[in-house]
Design a protein around this motif. Structure first.
Motif: not given
Length: 275
Positions: A8-10, A191-195, A226-232
């Motif tokens: 992922y990327q920030d 995916l080893s990591s998502i955030a 809000l129901r969702y937030r973007r983390i990455s």
């Protein structure tokens, strides 16, 4: 496990929503199918509002959740079939035809000793059927975690008639799990990591779709209503790999000419309605 690699990327709050964005549910009690999502909607659709405000996503499960949901059932069914076959061999030749489903249910309804007595068995044959019944009972339990599921698999096979050595049973389970990483099915992507705070290992599962209203997605670490937030956001290479696999899962399949004839008939009928 300490690994510097990440897929992922920030992102910044000023970055628009894009394909490959990773979303996290604000509700900590969200189901595993809704807790983390990856956006599939194309960038051009988002930019031109062709998605009509509905963002299509696929769920991201932890590796333990994925193995429990997608790999354990096959291992359990394979072992269960072996135990059911053992029970079926003990039925008298004149017995009416009994389905596998009924044989699986029988040990859960009656004690193994009662089944052995009903079949009139004794000696080694009785011991084998009793062991098969106990194994069926173990595998009929619903595990809550991957560890529970693995323990049930091992215990059921160790206690079965003519069991393999425990180490060999464990190796068979572990090899099945490893294959899910090294040679995953076409409907999943590891995916080893998502955030930054989510690096325990995950699988994006491509046969389950979720739609989220875009208005309910916060583009930053906002913890509002809000129901969702973007983390990455996934790096482009992994976003493209995800979309490619998704396309292969649902790629077009040729349909018979009869289908096309009926489809055209419906179209013509609809057109005639407004003439």
């Amino acid at each position: 496990m300490t690994v510097s690699f990440a897929e992922y990327q920030d992102t910044s709050v000023v970055d628009p929503l894009r394909q490959g964005d990773v979303l996290e549910a604000a509700d900590p009690a969200a189901s595993l199918w809704q807790r983390h999502l990856v956006v599939l909607t194309a960038d051009c659709d988002l930019a031109r509002a062709k998605h009509h405000g509905r963002v299509t996503c696929v769920p991201v499960l932890t590796e333990h959740e994925y193995l429990l949901e997608m790999q354990i059932p096959g291992l359990r069914d394979k072992a269960m079939n072996k135990f059911v076959d053992e029970l079926r061999k003990a039925l008298p030749p004149a017995a009416p035809k009994i389905t596998d489903e009924r044989l699986r249910a029988w040990p859960c309804e009656e004690e193994p000793d009662e089944i052995v007595a009903a079949l009139g068995l004794s000696g080694r044959r009785a011991d084998d059927v009793k062991a098969a019944c106990e194994s069926i009972r173990l595998l009929s339990r619903k595990p809550e975690t991957l560890d529970d599921a693995v323990k049930l698999l091992i215990d059921s096979q160790v206690g079965a008639p003519n069991p393999q050595k425990r180490d060999k049973i464990v190796d068979g389970i572990v090899n099945k799990f490893r294959n899910a990483y090294s040679n995953p099915p076409g409907d999943a992507l590891f995916l080893s990591s998502i955030a930054p705070r989510n690096s325990l290992g995950y699988f994006a599962y491509l046969r389950h779709l979720e739609q989220v209203p875009e208005a309910e997605i916060a583009l930053g670490p906002d913890r509002s209503a809000l129901r969702y937030r973007r983390i990455s956001r996934l790096q482009d290479r992994y976003t493209h790999a995800l979309v490619e696999r998704f396309a292969h899962v649902f790629m077009s399949i040729g349909l018979p000419s009869a289908y096309e004839d009926v489809r055209d008939l419906h179209s013509e009928y609809l057109g005639a309605m407004y003439k």
